[in-house]
Design an enzyme around this catalytic site. Structure first.
Site, PDB file in Angstrom:
ATOM      1  N   TYR A  54     -14.730   7.881  30.430  1.00 47.54           N
ATOM      2  CA  TYR A  54     -13.931   6.702  30.081  1.00 47.54           C
ATOM      3  C   TYR A  54     -14.795   5.578  29.516  1.00 47.54           C
ATOM      4  O   TYR A  54     -14.327   4.810  28.668  1.00 47.54           O
ATOM      5  CB  TYR A  54     -13.081   6.244  31.281  1.00 47.54           C
ATOM      6  CG  TYR A  54     -11.998   7.268  31.575  1.00 47.54           C
ATOM      7  CD1 TYR A  54     -10.880   7.367  30.754  1.00 47.54           C
ATOM      8  CD2 TYR A  54     -12.120   8.180  32.609  1.00 47.54           C
ATOM      9  CE1 TYR A  54      -9.909   8.337  30.977  1.00 47.54           C
ATOM     10  CE2 TYR A  54     -11.155   9.147  32.848  1.00 47.54           C
ATOM     11  CZ  TYR A  54     -10.050   9.225  32.015  1.00 47.54           C
ATOM     12  OH  TYR A  54      -9.093  10.194  32.223  1.00 47.54           O
ATOM     13  N   ARG A  64     -15.033   6.278  25.897  1.00 41.31           N
ATOM     14  CA  ARG A  64     -13.779   5.985  25.188  1.00 41.31           C
ATOM     15  C   ARG A  64     -13.552   4.471  25.092  1.00 41.31           C
ATOM     16  O   ARG A  64     -13.049   3.976  24.086  1.00 41.31           O
ATOM     17  CB  ARG A  64     -12.613   6.685  25.884  1.00 41.31           C
ATOM     18  CG  ARG A  64     -12.759   8.212  25.776  1.00 41.31           C
ATOM     19  CD  ARG A  64     -11.612   8.932  26.410  1.00 41.31           C
ATOM     20  NE  ARG A  64     -10.357   8.581  25.773  1.00 41.31           N
ATOM     21  CZ  ARG A  64      -9.176   8.665  26.376  1.00 41.31           C
ATOM     22  NH1 ARG A  64      -9.087   9.073  27.618  1.00 41.31           N
ATOM     23  NH2 ARG A  64      -8.081   8.341  25.716  1.00 41.31           N
ATOM     24  N   ASN A  74      -0.600   5.605  25.568  1.00 47.30           N
ATOM     25  CA  ASN A  74      -1.991   5.431  25.143  1.00 47.30           C
ATOM     26  C   ASN A  74      -2.717   4.424  26.028  1.00 47.30           C
ATOM     27  O   ASN A  74      -2.143   3.416  26.439  1.00 47.30           O
ATOM     28  CB  ASN A  74      -2.044   4.968  23.682  1.00 47.30           C
ATOM     29  CG  ASN A  74      -1.465   6.006  22.746  1.00 47.30           C
ATOM     30  OD1 ASN A  74      -1.297   7.159  23.144  1.00 47.30           O
ATOM     31  ND2 ASN A  74      -1.140   5.608  21.528  1.00 47.30           N
ATOM     32  N   ASP A  97      -5.572   3.077  24.826  1.00 44.87           N
ATOM     33  CA  ASP A  97      -6.265   2.162  23.908  1.00 44.87           C
ATOM     34  C   ASP A  97      -5.472   0.846  23.838  1.00 44.87           C
ATOM     35  O   ASP A  97      -4.367   0.739  24.369  1.00 44.87           O
ATOM     36  CB  ASP A  97      -6.445   2.812  22.522  1.00 44.87           C
ATOM     37  CG  ASP A  97      -5.126   3.045  21.784  1.00 44.87           C
ATOM     38  OD1 ASP A  97      -4.333   2.075  21.627  1.00 44.87           O
ATOM     39  OD2 ASP A  97      -4.878   4.191  21.356  1.00 44.87           O
ATOM     40  N   HIS A 136       0.370   4.855  31.137  1.00 43.59           N
ATOM     41  CA  HIS A 136      -0.787   5.607  31.620  1.00 43.59           C
ATOM     42  C   HIS A 136      -2.012   4.711  31.836  1.00 43.59           C
ATOM     43  O   HIS A 136      -3.139   5.206  31.889  1.00 43.59           O
ATOM     44  CB  HIS A 136      -1.127   6.756  30.652  1.00 43.59           C
ATOM     45  CG  HIS A 136      -0.126   7.870  30.685  1.00 43.59           C
ATOM     46  ND1 HIS A 136      -0.070   8.859  29.740  1.00 43.59           N
ATOM     47  CD2 HIS A 136       0.867   8.152  31.573  1.00 43.59           C
ATOM     48  CE1 HIS A 136       0.924   9.704  30.033  1.00 43.59           C
ATOM     49  NE2 HIS A 136       1.506   9.292  31.134  1.00 43.59           N
ATOM     50  N   CYS A 178      -9.907  -3.497  47.068  1.00 43.89           N
ATOM     51  CA  CYS A 178      -8.838  -4.487  47.279  1.00 43.89           C
ATOM     52  C   CYS A 178      -7.557  -4.157  46.522  1.00 43.89           C
ATOM     53  O   CYS A 178      -6.536  -4.799  46.730  1.00 43.89           O
ATOM     54  CB  CYS A 178      -9.321  -5.886  46.898  1.00 43.89           C
ATOM     55  SG  CYS A 178      -9.460  -6.171  45.114  1.00 43.89           S
ATOM     56  N   CYS A 210     -12.474  -9.323  44.344  1.00 47.40           N
ATOM     57  CA  CYS A 210     -12.961  -9.391  45.734  1.00 47.40           C
ATOM     58  C   CYS A 210     -14.482  -9.378  45.843  1.00 47.40           C
ATOM     59  O   CYS A 210     -15.020  -9.582  46.928  1.00 47.40           O
ATOM     60  CB  CYS A 210     -12.355  -8.255  46.556  1.00 47.40           C
ATOM     61  SG  CYS A 210     -13.022  -6.610  46.182  1.00 47.40           S
ATOM     62  N   GLY A 256       4.432  10.085  17.646  1.00 42.92           N
ATOM     63  CA  GLY A 256       3.065  10.574  17.829  1.00 42.92           C
ATOM     64  C   GLY A 256       2.774  11.130  19.203  1.00 42.92           C
ATOM     65  O   GLY A 256       1.682  10.919  19.737  1.00 42.92           O
ATOM     66  N   ALA A 310       2.162   8.985  10.991  1.00 42.33           N
ATOM     67  CA  ALA A 310       2.768   7.759  11.512  1.00 42.33           C
ATOM     68  C   ALA A 310       2.467   6.558  10.611  1.00 42.33           C
ATOM     69  O   ALA A 310       3.314   5.678  10.439  1.00 42.33           O
ATOM     70  CB  ALA A 310       2.262   7.493  12.927  1.00 42.33           C
TER      71      ALA A 310
HETATM   72  P1  OAD Z   1      -1.115  14.871  22.296  1.00 43.55           P
HETATM   73  O1  OAD Z   1      -2.503  15.070  21.804  1.00 43.55           O
HETATM   74  O2  OAD Z   1      -0.575  15.839  23.284  1.00 43.55           O
HETATM   75  O3  OAD Z   1      -0.122  14.881  21.052  1.00 43.55           O
HETATM   76  C1  OAD Z   1      -0.364  14.103  19.913  1.00 43.55           C
HETATM   77  C2  OAD Z   1       0.751  14.330  18.923  1.00 43.55           C
HETATM   78  O4  OAD Z   1       0.523  13.475  17.827  1.00 43.55           O
HETATM   79  C3  OAD Z   1       0.822  15.765  18.371  1.00 43.55           C
HETATM   80  O5  OAD Z   1       2.159  16.249  18.448  1.00 43.55           O
HETATM   81  C4  OAD Z   1       0.386  15.609  16.902  1.00 43.55           C
HETATM   82  O6  OAD Z   1       1.086  16.472  16.031  1.00 43.55           O
HETATM   83  C5  OAD Z   1       0.760  14.173  16.624  1.00 43.55           C
HETATM   84  N1  OAD Z   1      -0.047  13.537  15.580  1.00 43.55           N
HETATM   85  C6  OAD Z   1      -1.350  13.736  15.264  1.00 43.55           C
HETATM   86  N2  OAD Z   1      -1.716  12.942  14.248  1.00 43.55           N
HETATM   87  C7  OAD Z   1      -0.626  12.214  13.896  1.00 43.55           C
HETATM   88  C8  OAD Z   1      -0.369  11.222  12.906  1.00 43.55           C
HETATM   89  N3  OAD Z   1      -1.314  10.805  12.059  1.00 43.55           N
HETATM   90  N4  OAD Z   1       0.885  10.715  12.846  1.00 43.55           N
HETATM   91  C9  OAD Z   1       1.863  11.133  13.697  1.00 43.55           C
HETATM   92  N5  OAD Z   1       1.670  12.055  14.638  1.00 43.55           N
HETATM   93  C10 OAD Z   1       0.451  12.586  14.750  1.00 43.55           C
HETATM   94  O7  OAD Z   1      -1.026  13.365  22.842  1.00 43.55           O
HETATM   95  P2  OAD Z   1       0.077  12.687  23.763  1.00 43.55           P
HETATM   96  O8  OAD Z   1       1.413  13.291  23.543  1.00 43.55           O
HETATM   97  O9  OAD Z   1      -0.074  11.232  23.626  1.00 43.55           O
HETATM   98  O10 OAD Z   1      -2.424  11.437  29.491  1.00 43.55           O
HETATM   99  O11 OAD Z   1      -0.453  13.117  25.199  1.00 43.55           O
HETATM  100  C11 OAD Z   1       0.223  12.633  26.321  1.00 43.55           C
HETATM  101  C12 OAD Z   1      -0.733  12.410  27.451  1.00 43.55           C
HETATM  102  O12 OAD Z   1      -1.525  13.596  27.657  1.00 43.55           O
HETATM  103  C13 OAD Z   1      -1.775  11.346  27.207  1.00 43.55           C
HETATM  104  O13 OAD Z   1      -1.294  10.045  27.480  1.00 43.55           O
HETATM  105  C14 OAD Z   1      -2.852  11.729  28.153  1.00 43.55           C
HETATM  106  C15 OAD Z   1      -2.904  13.201  27.870  1.00 43.55           C
HETATM  107  O14 OAD Z   1      -3.422  14.020  28.826  1.00 43.55           O
HETATM  108  C16 OAD Z   1      -3.310  11.142  30.431  1.00 43.55           C
HETATM  109  O15 OAD Z   1      -4.514  11.132  30.242  1.00 43.55           O
HETATM  110  C17 OAD Z   1      -2.679  10.831  31.776  1.00 43.55           C
END
Ligand code: OAD
Length: 229
Positions: free
Chosen positions: A52, A55, A89, A91, A106, A117, A136, A173, A216
Site C-alpha cells: 500500500y 500504491r 477505488n 485512489d 473500500h 484508538c 492518540c 469501470g 471511460a
Molecule cells: P477490476 O480490475 O476487477 O475491473 C476493472 C474493470 O475496468 C474491467 O471490467 C475492465 O474491463 C474495465 N476497464 C479497464 N480499463 C478501462 C477503461 N479505460 N475504461 C473503462 N473500463 C475499463 O476492478 P474493480 O471492479 O474495481 O477491492 O475491482 C473491485 C475490487 O476488487 C477493488 O475495489 C479491489 C479489488 O480487489 C479491494 O481491494 C477490497
C-alpha cells in the site's frame, strides 16, 4: 431523478493506475491473499504496508482523467434529485477532480487507521513500524485505511439508503466480480434504470438495461453531456 454512480478501477486506468483483474492487473502481479486480507497483515505487516505504501506513493505521479472530471461536473450541476458517487477505488482521483458527494466504500489510500484508538486520519506518506497516530500518539499501530477481503465495506447504510431511492444506477469501470458492489444493479433494476459503462461487457452486463462499451475517458464525458442537456 435520484442518481447513484458506482466506479471501479477501470475509471482510473487511463490515469495510469493498474486495474486488478485485467491482463497484467494487480492481482496477476501479487496474490491478493498475501496483501489484501487481515490474515496477511497479521502474518507479514511489512509486506502489506509495502504494497500500500507503493500504491500511495504512485498517487503523486497520476492525475484525474476526463472521466473523473466529467463526474465532478455532474456532481456540481445535478440539482434534479439526489446524487451519490460510490467508488470502490482507494485512489483520490475523484476528489482531486472536484467530486464532493462521494463515498469510498473500500477505504482510501491517503488515510490511515489506528488499531489502538480506532481513529482514522489523513496520511500522505509511507506507514512504517514507527509511524504514530495523529489522534492518540501511539506508534506502530497504524494500518492502511483500505478495506480488505473478509472485512465489511464502509458506510453500507449510506449506500443502501441511496440505492433504495435511486431512479438511475450507473456502473463505470468495474468487472462486477466483487461483492457487495456486484449486487447493486440487480438490487435496483426493477425500479431504476441501470447503465453499464465499461471497456468490455462485465460479468454482470446482462443485468443492465443499457450497456456502453469503450474507454471511460471517452464514454463518461459523453454520458454526462447527455445527462446535463
Ligand atoms: P477490476 O480490475 O476487477 O475491473 C476493472 C474493470 O475496468 C474491467 O471490467 C475492465 O474491463 C474495465 N476497464 C479497464 N480499463 C478501462 C477503461 N479505460 N475504461 C473503462 N473500463 C475499463 O476492478 P474493480 O471492479 O474495481 O477491492 O475491482 C473491485 C475490487 O476488487 C477493488 O475495489 C479491489 C479489488 O480487489 C479491494 O481491494 C477490497
Amino acid at each position: 431523478m435520484n442518481l447513484v454512480i458506482l466506479t471501479g478501477a477501470g475509471i482510473s486506468a487511463e490515469s495510469g493506475l493498474a486495474t486488478f483483474r485485467d491482463l497484467g492487473g494487480l492481482w496477476s502481479q501479487v496474490r491478493l491473499e498475501e496483501v489484501a486480507t487481515p490474515e496477511a497483515f497479521a502474518a507479514d505487516p511489512d509486506r502489506v504496508q509495502g504494497f500500500y505504501n507503493a500504491r500511495r506513493a504512485q498517487l503523486h505521479q497520476v492525475a484525474p482523467n476526463p472521466a473523473h472530471e466529467a463526474l465532478a461536473r455532474l456532481d456540481a450541476a445535478w440539482d434534479r434529485g439526489d446524487f451519490l458517487l460510490v467508488t470502490q477505488n482507494v485512489d483520490d482521483l475523484h476528489e482531486r477532480a472536484g467530486s464532493r458527494r462521494l463515498h469510498h466504500m473500500h477505504g482510501e489510500l491517503r488515510r490511515a487507521r489506528c488499531l489502538a484508538c480506532g481513529a482514522d486520519s489523513p496520511w500522505q506518506d509511507d506507514i512504517g513500524p514507527d509511524s504514530s497516530c495523529p489522534a492518540c500518539g501511539v506508534s506502530g499501530r497504524l494500518r492502511p485505511h483500505v478495506v480488505w477481503f473478509g472485512e465489511i465495506p464502509l458506510g453500507m447504510e449510506r449506500i443502501e439508503a441511496a440505492l433504495e431511492v435511486c431512479d438511475m444506477f450507473v456502473s463505470i469501470g468495474t468487472s462486477g466480480r466483487v461483492w457487495p458492489a456486484a449486487g447493486f444493479a440487480a438490487a435496483v433494476r426493477r425500479r431504476a434504470r441501470t447503465v453499464e459503462i465499461n471497456l468490455e461487457a462485465s460479468d454482470g452486463a446482462s443485468i443492465f438495461h443499457e450497456t456502453r462499451h469503450g474507454p471511460a475517458g471517452r464514454l463518461v464525458p459523453q454520458w454526462v453531456e447527455e445527462m446535463l442537456r
